[in-house]
Design a protein around this motif. Structure first.
Motif, PDB file in Angstrom:
ATOM      1  N   ILE A  22      49.488  44.414  34.410  1.00 24.92           N
ATOM      2  CA  ILE A  22      48.463  44.004  33.447  1.00 24.92           C
ATOM      3  C   ILE A  22      48.051  45.192  32.589  1.00 24.92           C
ATOM      4  CG2 ILE A  22      46.110  43.149  33.190  1.00 24.92           C
ATOM      5  CD1 ILE A  22      46.539  41.510  35.747  1.00 24.92           C
ATOM      6  N   ARG A  23      47.861  46.353  33.229  1.00 24.34           N
ATOM      7  CA  ARG A  23      47.491  47.559  32.496  1.00 24.34           C
ATOM      8  C   ARG A  23      48.548  47.900  31.438  1.00 24.34           C
ATOM      9  NH1 ARG A  23      47.881  50.648  36.310  1.00 24.34           N
ATOM     10  NH2 ARG A  23      45.771  50.692  37.189  1.00 24.34           N
ATOM     11  N   THR A  24      49.816  47.815  31.828  1.00 24.14           N
ATOM     12  CA  THR A  24      50.900  48.101  30.887  1.00 24.14           C
ATOM     13  C   THR A  24      50.895  47.113  29.736  1.00 24.14           C
ATOM     14  OG1 THR A  24      52.273  49.058  32.632  1.00 24.14           O
ATOM     15  CG2 THR A  24      53.398  48.312  30.643  1.00 24.14           C
ATOM     16  N   SER A  25      50.685  45.845  30.036  1.00 28.23           N
ATOM     17  CA  SER A  25      50.650  44.822  28.986  1.00 28.23           C
ATOM     18  C   SER A  25      49.496  45.053  28.021  1.00 28.23           C
ATOM     19  CB  SER A  25      50.544  43.428  29.616  1.00 28.23           C
ATOM     20  OG  SER A  25      51.725  43.104  30.316  1.00 28.23           O
ATOM     21  N   ILE A  26      48.347  45.467  28.551  1.00 27.84           N
ATOM     22  CA  ILE A  26      47.208  45.775  27.685  1.00 27.84           C
ATOM     23  C   ILE A  26      47.548  46.942  26.768  1.00 27.84           C
ATOM     24  CG2 ILE A  26      44.853  46.696  27.683  1.00 27.84           C
ATOM     25  CD1 ILE A  26      44.351  45.026  30.227  1.00 27.84           C
ATOM     26  N   ASN A  27      48.159  47.984  27.342  1.00 28.90           N
ATOM     27  CA  ASN A  27      48.536  49.144  26.531  1.00 28.90           C
ATOM     28  C   ASN A  27      49.556  48.797  25.459  1.00 28.90           C
ATOM     29  OD1 ASN A  27      46.829  50.839  27.963  1.00 28.90           O
ATOM     30  ND2 ASN A  27      48.404  51.517  29.385  1.00 28.90           N
ATOM     31  N   HIS A  28      50.400  47.804  25.750  1.00 34.89           N
ATOM     32  CA  HIS A  28      51.410  47.371  24.776  1.00 34.89           C
ATOM     33  C   HIS A  28      50.846  46.411  23.739  1.00 34.89           C
ATOM     34  CE1 HIS A  28      55.030  48.328  27.629  1.00 34.89           C
ATOM     35  NE2 HIS A  28      54.479  49.408  27.121  1.00 34.89           N
ATOM     36  N   GLY A  29      49.585  45.994  23.911  1.00 39.30           N
ATOM     37  CA  GLY A  29      48.985  45.079  22.953  1.00 39.30           C
ATOM     38  C   GLY A  29      49.380  43.631  23.137  1.00 39.30           C
ATOM     39  N   ASP A  30      49.841  43.273  24.338  1.00 35.76           N
ATOM     40  CA  ASP A  30      50.328  41.907  24.552  1.00 35.76           C
ATOM     41  C   ASP A  30      49.235  40.856  24.403  1.00 35.76           C
ATOM     42  OD1 ASP A  30      52.720  43.093  25.046  1.00 35.76           O
ATOM     43  OD2 ASP A  30      52.762  42.700  27.203  1.00 35.76           O
ATOM     44  N   PHE A  31      47.971  41.245  24.623  1.00 35.69           N
ATOM     45  CA  PHE A  31      46.888  40.266  24.582  1.00 35.69           C
ATOM     46  C   PHE A  31      45.960  40.481  23.395  1.00 35.69           C
ATOM     47  CE2 PHE A  31      47.481  41.232  29.286  1.00 35.69           C
ATOM     48  CZ  PHE A  31      48.450  40.256  29.454  1.00 35.69           C
ATOM     49  N   ASP A  32      46.423  41.193  22.371  1.00 37.16           N
ATOM     50  CA  ASP A  32      45.547  41.540  21.266  1.00 37.16           C
ATOM     51  C   ASP A  32      45.052  40.320  20.491  1.00 37.16           C
ATOM     52  OD1 ASP A  32      45.708  44.159  21.901  1.00 37.16           O
ATOM     53  OD2 ASP A  32      46.942  44.782  20.223  1.00 37.16           O
ATOM     54  N   ASP A  33      45.830  39.223  20.461  1.00 33.07           N
ATOM     55  CA  ASP A  33      45.415  38.043  19.699  1.00 33.07           C
ATOM     56  C   ASP A  33      44.158  37.406  20.272  1.00 33.07           C
ATOM     57  OD1 ASP A  33      47.533  38.373  18.004  1.00 33.07           O
ATOM     58  OD2 ASP A  33      48.808  36.867  18.973  1.00 33.07           O
ATOM     59  N   THR A  34      43.985  37.482  21.573  1.00 33.85           N
ATOM     60  CA  THR A  34      42.838  36.848  22.219  1.00 33.85           C
ATOM     61  C   THR A  34      41.767  37.838  22.640  1.00 33.85           C
ATOM     62  OG1 THR A  34      43.796  37.003  24.445  1.00 33.85           O
ATOM     63  CG2 THR A  34      44.378  35.070  23.122  1.00 33.85           C
ATOM     64  N   GLY A  35      42.170  39.068  22.933  1.00 33.39           N
ATOM     65  CA  GLY A  35      41.226  40.047  23.454  1.00 33.39           C
ATOM     66  C   GLY A  35      40.840  39.787  24.890  1.00 33.39           C
ATOM     67  N   MET A  36      41.536  38.835  25.519  1.00 34.69           N
ATOM     68  CA  MET A  36      41.221  38.451  26.894  1.00 34.69           C
ATOM     69  C   MET A  36      42.480  38.514  27.743  1.00 34.69           C
ATOM     70  SD  MET A  36      37.940  37.497  26.620  1.00 34.69           S
ATOM     71  CE  MET A  36      37.622  36.479  28.069  1.00 34.69           C
ATOM     72  N   VAL A  37      42.313  38.839  29.016  1.00 40.79           N
ATOM     73  CA  VAL A  37      43.401  38.707  29.979  1.00 40.79           C
ATOM     74  C   VAL A  37      43.563  37.216  30.290  1.00 40.79           C
ATOM     75  CG1 VAL A  37      44.119  39.259  32.335  1.00 40.79           C
ATOM     76  CG2 VAL A  37      42.966  40.985  30.950  1.00 40.79           C
ATOM     77  N   PRO A  38      44.782  36.717  30.481  1.00 38.79           N
ATOM     78  CA  PRO A  38      44.968  35.302  30.816  1.00 38.79           C
ATOM     79  C   PRO A  38      44.140  34.897  32.037  1.00 38.79           C
ATOM     80  CG  PRO A  38      47.066  36.297  30.293  1.00 38.79           C
ATOM     81  CD  PRO A  38      46.074  37.418  30.333  1.00 38.79           C
ATOM     82  N   PRO A  39      43.793  33.622  32.154  1.00 39.04           N
ATOM     83  CA  PRO A  39      42.995  33.150  33.296  1.00 39.04           C
ATOM     84  C   PRO A  39      43.676  33.442  34.625  1.00 39.04           C
ATOM     85  CG  PRO A  39      43.112  31.475  31.582  1.00 39.04           C
ATOM     86  CD  PRO A  39      44.085  32.549  31.195  1.00 39.04           C
ATOM     87  N   GLU A  40      42.858  33.511  35.675  1.00 37.52           N
ATOM     88  CA  GLU A  40      43.377  33.807  37.012  1.00 37.52           C
ATOM     89  C   GLU A  40      44.452  32.817  37.437  1.00 37.52           C
ATOM     90  OE1 GLU A  40      40.140  33.921  39.711  1.00 37.52           O
ATOM     91  OE2 GLU A  40      39.195  35.684  38.804  1.00 37.52           O
ATOM     92  N   ALA A  69      34.572  41.403  33.353  1.00 35.94           N
ATOM     93  CA  ALA A  69      34.376  39.975  33.565  1.00 35.94           C
ATOM     94  C   ALA A  69      33.167  39.498  32.769  1.00 35.94           C
ATOM     95  CB  ALA A  69      34.186  39.678  35.044  1.00 35.94           C
ATOM     96  N   VAL A  70      33.351  38.414  31.997  1.00 38.28           N
ATOM     97  CA  VAL A  70      32.274  37.843  31.191  1.00 38.28           C
ATOM     98  C   VAL A  70      32.015  36.425  31.685  1.00 38.28           C
ATOM     99  CG1 VAL A  70      31.521  37.195  28.878  1.00 38.28           C
ATOM    100  CG2 VAL A  70      32.963  39.225  29.200  1.00 38.28           C
ATOM    101  N   GLN A  71      30.801  36.168  32.142  1.00 39.09           N
ATOM    102  CA  GLN A  71      30.452  34.866  32.700  1.00 39.09           C
ATOM    103  C   GLN A  71      30.745  33.744  31.706  1.00 39.09           C
ATOM    104  OE1 GLN A  71      29.367  34.435  35.816  1.00 39.09           O
ATOM    105  NE2 GLN A  71      29.338  32.205  35.583  1.00 39.09           N
ATOM    106  N   GLY A  72      31.514  32.775  32.156  1.00 38.64           N
ATOM    107  CA  GLY A  72      31.807  31.624  31.330  1.00 38.64           C
ATOM    108  C   GLY A  72      32.948  31.810  30.355  1.00 38.64           C
ATOM    109  N   ARG A  73      33.474  33.011  30.235  1.00 40.32           N
ATOM    110  CA  ARG A  73      34.555  33.265  29.272  1.00 40.32           C
ATOM    111  C   ARG A  73      35.844  33.709  29.947  1.00 40.32           C
ATOM    112  NH1 ARG A  73      33.099  37.233  24.629  1.00 40.32           N
ATOM    113  NH2 ARG A  73      35.222  36.581  24.055  1.00 40.32           N
ATOM    114  N   GLY A  74      35.734  34.584  30.930  1.00 38.85           N
ATOM    115  CA  GLY A  74      36.922  35.099  31.588  1.00 38.85           C
ATOM    116  C   GLY A  74      36.879  36.611  31.658  1.00 38.85           C
ATOM    117  N   THR A  75      38.033  37.243  31.524  1.00 42.89           N
ATOM    118  CA  THR A  75      38.139  38.702  31.659  1.00 42.89           C
ATOM    119  C   THR A  75      38.438  39.319  30.307  1.00 42.89           C
ATOM    120  OG1 THR A  75      38.967  38.437  33.921  1.00 42.89           O
ATOM    121  CG2 THR A  75      39.280  40.581  32.878  1.00 42.89           C
ATOM    122  N   LEU A  76      37.479  40.078  29.801  1.00 41.36           N
ATOM    123  CA  LEU A  76      37.567  40.687  28.475  1.00 41.36           C
ATOM    124  C   LEU A  76      38.209  42.063  28.569  1.00 41.36           C
ATOM    125  CD1 LEU A  76      36.641  40.606  25.422  1.00 41.36           C
ATOM    126  CD2 LEU A  76      34.575  41.791  26.201  1.00 41.36           C
TER     127      LEU A  76
END
Length: 244
Positions: A22-40, A69-76
């Motif tokens: 997950i850390r590597t994917s964040i560094n690569h910008g894989d989730f930049d469109d949403t700004g959120m990690v995918p749901p659990e 973690a953001v209540q009601g939204r997920g993982t920012l």
């Protein structure tokens, strides 16, 4: 990361493998469109594990300050720009990142003397058993630990460097007071590894975090080695730039 199952029975905990990916994917910008990690639930399916394992991975990343973690939204994903640390002929901690932060500070943790091992003698071009001064230091940027370093100096030339460093808080200033007005980087070797117990404590990291390790040799302007250092940088806080 997506769709790749983790490897079991490798000796590396599943949550740590997942946190690394997950850390590597964040560094690569894989989730930049949403700004959120995918749901659990999505992550659990992708990695073939239960949600408890996913929560452990996300908790470790949250402790590092990478996600929140953001209540009601997920993982920012926390958007914190990494400091650019230049490696050049004259590599200096405070000068290298000084214009990117409000304050830099170096802290001396410990100072001892020891005999040069075979490797240290080779690096510093001295005889085995030669007395060395060893300094353990922490580099901070805006009160946040960025690096921890172990440095060795020939004691016959720099026997007072610990005392001078305590006063000045700078290797460069300490060298200057001890008769070395300028020094240059001879070699830098860079590798990456998981944080060890010392990194977790001194750099305020969580288990599974990645550190960048530099092994560096500095010499005076007469090409006489003056310092050999092994430094460990929090990979999510620093990126290296190589300057000619």
């Amino acid at each position: 990361m997506a769709g790749q199952k983790v490897q079991r029975q490798t000796g590396v905990a599943l949550w740590r493998q997942i946190a690394d990916r997950i850390r590597t994917s964040i560094n690569h910008g894989d989730f930049d469109d949403t700004g959120m990690v995918p749901p659990e639930t999505v992550l659990a399916l992708q990695f073939g594990v239960n949600r408890h394992t996913i929560r452990s991975a996300l908790a470790a990343l949250a402790q590092e300050g990478i996600v929140r973690a953001v209540q009601g939204r997920g993982t920012l994903i926390e958007r914190k720009e990494r400091l650019s640390f230049p490696i050049s002929k004259r590599t200096r901690f405070s000068q290298g990142i000084g214009d990117q932060v409000r304050e830099t500070r170096s802290v001396l943790l410990a100072a001892t003397e020891e005999a040069a091992s075979t490797e240290l003698a080779r690096q510093l071009n001295i005889k085995n058993g030669t007395r060395l001064v060893r300094l353990e230091t922490i580099g901070q940027a805006d009160h946040r630990p960025v690096s921890r370093a172990t440095s060795w100096f020939p004691a016959d030339r720099f026997g007072a460097i610990a005392e001078v460093y305590r006063t000045t808080g700078s290797i460069t200033k300490a060298f200057r007071e001890l008769g070395v007005p300028d020094y240059v980087r001879v070699t830098t070797e860079i590798t990456a590894t998981h944080a060890d117990e010392g990194d977790l404590a001194d750099l305020q990291l969580s288990p599974g975090a990645i550190v960048l390790v530099t092994r560096a040799l500095n010499s005076d302007l007469d090409n006489v080695p003056v310092q050999y250092s092994i430094s460990r940088f929090a990979a999510d806080r620093v990126r290296f730039t190589i300057e000619n």
